[in-house]
Design a protein around this motif. Structure first.
Motif, short mmCIF file in Angstrom:
data_model
loop_
_atom_site.label_atom_id
_atom_site.label_comp_id
_atom_site.label_asym_id
_atom_site.label_seq_id
_atom_site.Cartn_x
_atom_site.Cartn_y
_atom_site.Cartn_z
N GLU A 123 42.70 44.78 32.46
CA GLU A 123 42.70 45.74 31.24
C GLU A 123 41.71 45.90 30.16
O GLU A 123 40.48 46.21 29.93
N ALA A 124 41.60 44.28 30.15
CA ALA A 124 40.63 43.58 28.64
C ALA A 124 39.19 43.68 29.71
O ALA A 124 38.23 43.40 29.26
N HIS A 125 38.82 43.47 31.04
CA HIS A 125 37.65 43.01 31.25
C HIS A 125 37.55 44.04 32.87
O HIS A 125 36.18 43.61 33.47
N GLY A 126 38.31 44.66 33.38
CA GLY A 126 38.18 45.86 34.49
C GLY A 126 36.56 46.16 34.47
O GLY A 126 35.82 46.07 34.99
N SER A 127 36.36 46.98 33.59
CA SER A 127 36.07 47.61 33.51
C SER A 127 33.59 47.31 32.91
O SER A 127 33.27 47.56 34.11
N ALA A 128 33.96 46.22 32.19
CA ALA A 128 32.59 44.75 32.19
C ALA A 128 33.14 44.58 33.56
O ALA A 128 31.20 44.29 33.57
N LEU A 129 34.09 44.42 34.12
CA LEU A 129 33.72 43.19 35.85
C LEU A 129 32.97 44.45 36.88
O LEU A 129 31.77 44.04 37.02
N LEU A 130 33.65 45.58 36.49
CA LEU A 130 33.12 46.69 37.38
C LEU A 130 31.30 46.85 37.18
O LEU A 130 29.94 47.32 38.19
N GLY A 131 30.60 47.22 35.82
CA GLY A 131 29.75 47.64 35.53
C GLY A 131 28.93 46.54 36.23
O GLY A 131 27.64 46.35 36.59
N TYR A 132 29.21 45.21 35.07
CA TYR A 132 28.65 43.82 35.72
C TYR A 132 28.23 44.08 37.85
O TYR A 132 27.12 44.04 38.41
N ALA A 133 29.14 44.18 38.22
CA ALA A 133 29.48 44.17 40.12
C ALA A 133 28.28 45.03 40.18
O ALA A 133 27.02 45.58 41.35
N SER A 134 28.50 46.66 39.27
CA SER A 134 27.50 47.68 40.61
C SER A 134 25.95 47.48 40.01
O SER A 134 24.88 47.88 41.13
N ARG A 135 25.61 46.97 38.81
CA ARG A 135 24.44 46.35 38.28
C ARG A 135 23.59 44.70 39.25
O ARG A 135 22.30 45.71 40.52
N LEU A 136 24.54 43.59 39.23
CA LEU A 136 24.56 43.22 41.04
C LEU A 136 24.18 43.68 42.43
O LEU A 136 23.13 42.64 43.04
N THR A 137 24.55 44.94 42.61
CA THR A 137 24.24 45.34 43.68
C THR A 137 23.66 46.65 43.98
O THR A 137 23.75 48.06 44.64
N ARG A 138 22.95 46.95 43.08
CA ARG A 138 22.04 47.95 42.96
C ARG A 138 22.51 48.98 43.02
O ARG A 138 21.65 50.16 43.43
#
Length: 167
Positions: free
Chosen positions: A9-24
């Motif tokens: 809950e605390a980090h899910g959306s930030a982690l998905l956003g970061y992973a999206s940037r990493l995977t272009r």
């Protein structure tokens, strides 16, 4: 709510956003990275406390490492190639065999008898140069030179592959 659910809950959306940037922007690949990150976090849940360091930073580093590992593994694999048109498992039919025999037979007729017998011994009887020399009662060097000259003549006489397909 469990500790893991609170972590998601605390980090899910930030982690998905970061992973999206990493995977272009590859959303599916980013979701796979996040899923693998959560799996590793779940395995290390006892160490997921702020007093041991930033949990978010740990999650981001794990996601980064997963993307880097995927990139490296893709580079280590050979490049994929396109499959040829048609059925690659098809076996030539009897008509193809007859055509090949006619073409090869007529081309072999263009060779002098000594060269023809040498080619037959080396390629059709599957003998080495030494074996063909023994059967033909000639020196090994003679077999090699006859094969060389015969192949030059055959290359000049043999029809082009496109002509064979059109026939």
């Amino acid at each position: 709510m469990s500790a893991f659910e609170e972590l998601v809950e605390a980090h899910g959306s930030a982690l998905l956003g970061y992973a999206s940037r990493l995977t272009r922007g590859d959303h599916h690949r980013a979701e796979d990275v996040v899923q693998e990150t959560w799996l590793r976090a779940w395995r290390n849940l006892d160490r997921m406390t702020e007093d041991r360091g930033s949990v978010r930073a740990w999650l981001m580093r794990v996601a980064h490492n997963i993307v880097v590992d995927q990139y490296r593994s893709r580079r280590a694999r050979p490049t994929e190639v396109e499959m040829p048109e048609g059925d690659p498992t098809s076996v030539p039919g009897p008509a193809d065999e007859v055509l090949n025999r006619v073409v090869v037979g007529s081309v072999l007729e263009a060779l002098p008898p000594t060269h023809r017998s040498t080619v037959v011994e080396v390629y059709f009887a599957d003998r080495t140069a030494a074996g063909a020399a023994e059967v033909l009662s000639v020196p090994v060097g003679t077999v090699k030179s006859r094969v060389h000259k015969a192949l030059r003549v055959l290359r000049a006489e043999l029809p082009a592959p496109a002509a064979l397909e059109a026939a």
